[in-house]
Design a protein around this motif. Structure first.
Motif, mmCIF file in Angstrom:
data_model
loop_
_atom_site.group_PDB
_atom_site.id
_atom_site.type_symbol
_atom_site.label_atom_id
_atom_site.label_comp_id
_atom_site.label_asym_id
_atom_site.label_seq_id
_atom_site.Cartn_x
_atom_site.Cartn_y
_atom_site.Cartn_z
ATOM 1 N N ALA A 93 0.828 -1.209 0.000
ATOM 2 C CA ALA A 93 0.000 0.000 0.000
ATOM 3 C C ALA A 93 0.857 1.253 0.000
ATOM 4 C CB ALA A 93 -0.929 -0.016 1.213
ATOM 5 N N ARG A 94 1.992 1.206 0.687
ATOM 6 C CA ARG A 94 2.871 2.370 0.753
ATOM 7 C C ARG A 94 3.636 2.597 -0.547
ATOM 8 N NH1 ARG A 94 4.957 4.131 6.563
ATOM 9 N NH2 ARG A 94 2.945 3.937 7.623
ATOM 10 N N ALA A 95 3.791 1.542 -1.334
ATOM 11 C CA ALA A 95 4.502 1.670 -2.607
ATOM 12 C C ALA A 95 3.555 1.787 -3.791
ATOM 13 C CB ALA A 95 5.410 0.458 -2.804
ATOM 14 N N LEU A 96 2.261 1.670 -3.558
ATOM 15 C CA LEU A 96 1.306 1.452 -4.638
ATOM 16 C C LEU A 96 1.315 2.563 -5.683
ATOM 17 C CD1 LEU A 96 -0.895 -0.773 -5.253
ATOM 18 C CD2 LEU A 96 -2.528 1.008 -4.685
ATOM 19 N N GLU A 97 1.266 3.790 -5.255
ATOM 20 C CA GLU A 97 1.160 4.878 -6.234
ATOM 21 C C GLU A 97 2.417 4.979 -7.079
ATOM 22 O OE1 GLU A 97 -0.374 8.562 -4.887
ATOM 23 O OE2 GLU A 97 -2.016 7.646 -3.755
ATOM 24 N N ARG A 98 3.563 4.577 -6.539
ATOM 25 C CA ARG A 98 4.795 4.591 -7.340
ATOM 26 C C ARG A 98 4.870 3.368 -8.251
ATOM 27 N NH1 ARG A 98 9.301 5.153 -2.896
ATOM 28 N NH2 ARG A 98 7.662 4.201 -1.584
ATOM 29 N N LEU A 99 4.364 2.221 -7.794
ATOM 30 C CA LEU A 99 4.374 1.020 -8.638
ATOM 31 C C LEU A 99 3.289 1.069 -9.714
ATOM 32 C CD1 LEU A 99 4.959 -1.860 -6.053
ATOM 33 C CD2 LEU A 99 6.527 -1.120 -7.852
ATOM 34 N N GLY A 100 2.154 1.653 -9.382
ATOM 35 C CA GLY A 100 1.089 1.854 -10.357
ATOM 36 C C GLY A 100 0.499 0.607 -10.974
ATOM 37 N N PRO A 101 0.184 -0.444 -10.191
ATOM 38 C CA PRO A 101 -0.485 -1.607 -10.793
ATOM 39 C C PRO A 101 -1.926 -1.266 -11.164
ATOM 40 C CG PRO A 101 -0.480 -1.829 -8.420
ATOM 41 C CD PRO A 101 0.335 -0.600 -8.729
ATOM 42 N N ALA A 102 -2.479 -2.052 -12.069
ATOM 43 C CA ALA A 102 -3.874 -1.824 -12.465
ATOM 44 C C ALA A 102 -4.840 -2.228 -11.356
ATOM 45 C CB ALA A 102 -4.184 -2.596 -13.748
ATOM 46 N N ARG A 103 -4.500 -3.300 -10.579
ATOM 47 C CA ARG A 103 -5.349 -3.797 -9.502
ATOM 48 C C ARG A 103 -4.470 -4.257 -8.351
ATOM 49 N NH1 ARG A 103 -6.545 -6.112 -13.888
ATOM 50 N NH2 ARG A 103 -5.811 -8.189 -13.278
ATOM 51 N N ALA A 104 -5.027 -4.211 -7.156
ATOM 52 C CA ALA A 104 -4.282 -4.664 -5.981
ATOM 53 C C ALA A 104 -5.142 -5.598 -5.144
ATOM 54 C CB ALA A 104 -3.831 -3.471 -5.137
ATOM 55 N N VAL A 105 -4.496 -6.587 -4.555
ATOM 56 C CA VAL A 105 -5.156 -7.498 -3.614
ATOM 57 C C VAL A 105 -4.349 -7.485 -2.322
ATOM 58 C CG1 VAL A 105 -5.800 -9.873 -3.106
ATOM 59 C CG2 VAL A 105 -6.073 -8.989 -5.432
ATOM 60 N N TYR A 106 -5.035 -7.232 -1.215
ATOM 61 C CA TYR A 106 -4.401 -7.216 0.097
ATOM 62 C C TYR A 106 -4.979 -8.369 0.912
ATOM 63 C CZ TYR A 106 -3.334 -2.441 -1.420
ATOM 64 O OH TYR A 106 -2.903 -1.344 -2.126
ATOM 65 N N SER A 107 -4.124 -9.304 1.284
ATOM 66 C CA SER A 107 -4.581 -10.490 2.001
ATOM 67 C C SER A 107 -4.302 -10.324 3.494
ATOM 68 C CB SER A 107 -3.862 -11.730 1.457
ATOM 69 O OG SER A 107 -4.326 -12.893 2.094
ATOM 70 N N ASP A 108 -5.377 -10.187 4.269
ATOM 71 C CA ASP A 108 -5.284 -9.962 5.718
ATOM 72 C C ASP A 108 -4.149 -8.991 6.046
ATOM 73 O OD1 ASP A 108 -7.055 -10.788 7.742
ATOM 74 O OD2 ASP A 108 -5.527 -12.038 8.671
ATOM 75 N N PRO A 109 -4.235 -7.760 5.533
ATOM 76 C CA PRO A 109 -3.115 -6.812 5.619
ATOM 77 C C PRO A 109 -2.883 -6.291 7.028
ATOM 78 C CG PRO A 109 -5.063 -5.732 4.727
ATOM 79 C CD PRO A 109 -5.401 -7.191 4.821
ATOM 80 N N ALA A 110 -1.620 -6.024 7.331
ATOM 81 C CA ALA A 110 -1.223 -5.528 8.661
ATOM 82 C C ALA A 110 -1.224 -3.997 8.670
ATOM 83 C CB ALA A 110 0.154 -6.070 9.024
ATOM 84 N N TRP A 111 -2.392 -3.422 8.467
ATOM 85 C CA TRP A 111 -2.508 -1.967 8.423
ATOM 86 C C TRP A 111 -2.705 -1.344 9.796
ATOM 87 C CZ3 TRP A 111 -6.269 -2.355 3.720
ATOM 88 C CH2 TRP A 111 -5.517 -2.475 2.543
ATOM 89 N N HIS A 112 -2.913 -2.176 10.800
ATOM 90 C CA HIS A 112 -3.005 -1.663 12.166
ATOM 91 C C HIS A 112 -2.459 -2.718 13.114
ATOM 92 C CE1 HIS A 112 -4.351 0.742 15.528
ATOM 93 N NE2 HIS A 112 -4.933 -0.332 16.046
ATOM 94 N N LEU A 113 -1.321 -2.422 13.733
ATOM 95 C CA LEU A 113 -0.704 -3.333 14.686
ATOM 96 C C LEU A 113 -1.182 -2.952 16.078
ATOM 97 C CD1 LEU A 113 2.933 -3.322 13.247
ATOM 98 C CD2 LEU A 113 1.084 -4.932 12.746
ATOM 99 N N LYS A 114 -1.985 -3.800 16.663
ATOM 100 C CA LYS A 114 -2.581 -3.482 17.956
ATOM 101 C C LYS A 114 -1.531 -3.481 19.064
ATOM 102 C CE LYS A 114 -7.128 -5.439 16.888
ATOM 103 N NZ LYS A 114 -8.135 -6.459 17.276
ATOM 104 N N ALA A 115 -1.735 -2.596 20.031
ATOM 105 C CA ALA A 115 -0.901 -2.574 21.221
ATOM 106 C C ALA A 115 -1.514 -3.474 22.287
ATOM 107 C CB ALA A 115 -0.780 -1.139 21.739
ATOM 108 N N GLY A 116 -0.790 -3.681 23.379
ATOM 109 C CA GLY A 116 -1.329 -4.445 24.492
ATOM 110 C C GLY A 116 -0.892 -5.891 24.476
#
Length: 235
Positions: A93-116
């Motif tokens: 996701a952080r590289a997406l706009e520079r890589l510019g793929p036509a479509r993206a699939v994110y499989s159980d992405p780690a976009w929020h690492l919970k604390a605790g």
């Protein structure tokens, strides 16, 4: 850093595969050939600190931004498809706009690492370096034997300092603000990384969200057929 890559197929369309923490390109051993059979030239990376790619000097150089920069340096832009699992989904996701793929699939992405206590703790991942074959099988009873062997080999190669490079991001809001390209999110059932309220939030931001029933975090290994079925219409 230029990353080690593995390629399947020679089709005109390009698909990019990015693995999660502790793994390497071998996690895609079934997905890569399956996409190649559909006419893709499939390129899978080993992230820095994983597989046959180089190692960073220390945890401070294993940030998501470092991994994303490596993807941009290594992979071709304008691919038809890009797939990222867990940490791979975060850095894709952080590289997406520079890589510019036509479509993206994110499989159980780690976009929020919970604390605790029940959240992300690097030390727990580091303990995985010494897991036996029997322990890996215990955590993943439905995996084929080859996946168990691959997991053990990948973890032995993994630089555990890359887990410590994520500590500063625990509790941070790393959710994508929008789906920059047509994007599918496939989720485990249940997903500890993307709970139902977050899944609804992502749908509101333009992501298509599909849950693979009864699959664990590594969906493409826990339920390969379910994972590939979830990709229908996207590949």
């Amino acid at each position: 850093m230029r990353l080690h890559t593995t390629t399947w197929g020679s089709g005109d369309r390009i698909a990019l595969l990015v693995h999660g923490l502790m793994a390497d390109h071998r996690t895609w051993r079934r997905v890569g050939p399956a996409l190649a059979e559909r006419g893709y030239r499939v390129i899978a990376v080993d992230l820095r600190g994983h597989g046959l790619s180089g190692r960073a000097a220390g945890p401070a150089e294993y940030r998501p931004a470092d991994h994303a920069d490596d993807l941009v340096e290594t992979l071709p832009s304008g691919a038809e498809l890009a797939v990222g699992h867990s940490l791979g989904g975060l850095v894709l996701a952080r590289a997406l706009e520079r890589l510019g793929p036509a479509r993206a699939v994110y499989s159980d992405p780690a976009w929020h690492l919970k604390a605790g206590p029940a959240g992300f703790r690097a030390e727990l991942f580091v303990r995985g370096k010494t897991m036996t074959r029997e322990q890996i099988r215990g955590f993943n009873p439905d995996w084929p034997d080859e996946d168990v062997e691959t997991e053990m080999a990948s973890v032995r190669l993994w630089d555990e300092r890359s887990a410590y490079g994520l500590r500063d991001f625990v509790g941070a809001d790393m959710w994508p603000a929008r789906a920059a390209v047509p994007s599918l999110v496939t989720l485990a059932d249940p997903s500890t990384l993307v709970p139902p309220d977050s899944a609804r939030m992502l749908a509101g931001r333009g992501f298509t969200v599909r849950t693979v029933e009864k699959a664990g975090h590594t969906i493409h290994r826990d339920d390969y057929d379910g994972f590939m079925s979830a990709l229908e219409g996207w590949i």
